[in-house]
Design a protein around this motif. Sequence first.
Motif, mmCIF file in Angstrom:
data_model
loop_
_atom_site.group_PDB
_atom_site.id
_atom_site.type_symbol
_atom_site.label_atom_id
_atom_site.label_comp_id
_atom_site.label_asym_id
_atom_site.label_seq_id
_atom_site.Cartn_x
_atom_site.Cartn_y
_atom_site.Cartn_z
ATOM 1 N N VAL A 1 0.857 -1.191 0.229
ATOM 2 C CA VAL A 1 0.017 -0.037 0.002
ATOM 3 C C VAL A 1 0.850 1.288 0.033
ATOM 4 C CG1 VAL A 1 -1.863 -1.062 1.219
ATOM 5 C CG2 VAL A 1 -0.307 0.227 2.556
ATOM 6 N N LEU B 1 -4.688 3.051 -10.533
ATOM 7 C CA LEU B 1 -4.311 2.013 -10.027
ATOM 8 C C LEU B 1 -3.768 0.755 -11.071
ATOM 9 C CD1 LEU B 1 -6.644 1.525 -6.855
ATOM 10 C CD2 LEU B 1 -4.326 2.413 -6.959
ATOM 11 N N VAL C 1 -6.644 1.655 -1.530
ATOM 12 C CA VAL C 1 -5.552 0.896 -1.194
ATOM 13 C C VAL C 1 -5.066 0.510 0.230
ATOM 14 C CG1 VAL C 1 -3.163 1.078 -1.463
ATOM 15 C CG2 VAL C 1 -4.667 2.007 -3.138
#
Length: 485
Positions: A48, A446, A224
Amino acid sequence: MTLPVHNADEQLLQRQGYDQQLHRGLSLWSSFSVGFATVSPVVGIYSVMSLGAMSVGPSWVWIVPLCLALQLLVALVYAELSSNYPLAGGCYQWVKRLAGERWAWFTGFMYLASALASLTTVAYLGGFWLWLFFTGQPPSANAQVVSGAALLLLGLGVNLFGINPLKYFVNAGIVAEAIASIGIGVLLLVFFRNHDFSLVFEGLSATATTDSSYLSGFLTAMAVGGWAFLGFDACSQVSEETADARTSTPRAILRSMILVGLTVMLTAFAVTLSYTDTAAMVSGQVIDPVTPAVVDAFGAWAERPFVGVVLVAFIACVVSVQTYIGRAVFGMARDSILPASGLLRRVDKRKVPFAAMVVSTLLASLGLALGLNATAVGTLIAFGSGGFFFVFLIVVTCALLARLTGKWKPEVGAFTLGRWGVPVNLAAFVWLLFESINVAWPRVSLAPPDAPWFQVWAVILVFSALAVLGLVYMVWAKPYNRAFK
C-alpha cells in the motif's frame, strides 16, 4: 463438573454436527501468530505504501489508522461469530447457520476464489524477494514466477508435516516482522528522521489522480489502505485446531488485527519521515521506498540482511495463507458440497487435510502463470483484494439481518458484543458497502501504464464472472442439498 478444555472443545464441535478430526494443538499465541503472519505488516506496507503516497502525498499515512478503525468493526463481528461457531470453514459455516445452505455455498465459493487469488499474489510478490536474496538482482518475469512456485512448494512441505512445524515457521515470521517493521521503524523514526512531522499533513501538489482532486486521491488511498487489513479471519479457519477455541479465536482475531495495524502505522510514519526524496515517492518514480530508506539510514551492508528478513516474513505469510485455505476447503468438503469432496475431506495420520492442501496449492500455482503478463497479474491482485471485501460484506449482512430478525443471538459463554452488537454490526455493514464499491471502482491510477480497459474494470468483471459461474453451478448441481444438516 468442569470438563478439560479439549473435551469441552470436542463436545462443542459435536453439537455442531462434527467429530474432532484435526489436531487441537494451537494455543492462543499460535492462533494469533497465524493471523498476524497472514495479515502481515511487511506484506501490507509493501502493498500500500507507494500507491497511497501517489494518491494523496505524505498525508496518506493517516489512511492507515482510519482503515484500521473501520476494519476493526468487521473484526469484532467476525470475533463474535467465530466464538459462537468455532469451525473450520469459517464464513461458510457462519452463513450456513445464519442464512441457509444456498447462501453458504455461494459465500464459500467466492471466499475460496478470493483466497486462492490472495495466495497466488503473496507467492508472486514473495518470489521477487526470494530471487533478490539469492542473486542480488531483481528477477525477470519468468524468474519471479519460478521463485513464487518455489515458495508455494516450501509452504506446502511445511504444512504437510503437521501443526507443530507450522507453528515454528509462523513464529519465525513473527520475529522477522518484529525486526523489519517494529525494530527498524522505531530506529528510523528516532534516529534517522529527515523531515519534520508537519510533512505528514501535506498533500503536496503531485497527487497522481486523473482529476488532481484531493477527494479522488483520498478515496483511492482508502481503497488501497484496506488491502493492508485482509486475512485476520485466518484465525477462525484454524478454530478446530485451537485449544479453548471459543475464547482463544476471537482474542486472536482482534489482537492480530490491532497489532498489525499499529505496526503498519509505525512503519508508514517512519519511512515517510525518513525517506529523503519525498517528491520521487509521491510521483511514483520509486516503487519501493522502504528498502532505500533502510539502506540510506544504516548503510549498504544492511540491504542483504533486510531483504532476508522481508523474505522470511513473506514465507511465513505464504505458509499461513496455505494453512487457512486448506482448512476452508476441508470445512466445506466434509459437507460434501465440493467436487471430489470425498478426497478433499481426508485427514492423514498427522491430522492434516493433505488433499485439500495439495489441491489448493496446485490451483494457486496455475495462477502464477499469469505473472508472465503484468496486465494479467494486476487483474489477479485486484480481484484478490476486492473479492475479500465482497465476502466480508455478505457475512456481515447475514449477521445483521439475523440479529434484527432475532434468528441469531450469541450463546452464553461465547464472546459477545452485548448491547453494542447491532450498532457495531450496522457500522461494519456501512463501511464494507462503501469499501466494496470503492475497491471495485475502475481507476486508471491503480492500473499499470497503458493497461487495457478490462484491467481497470478487473474487480467488477472478475467478480461478476465468478458470481455468475457460481450461481449457474448452484442452480444446476444444487450442491447445497448434499450438505449435512
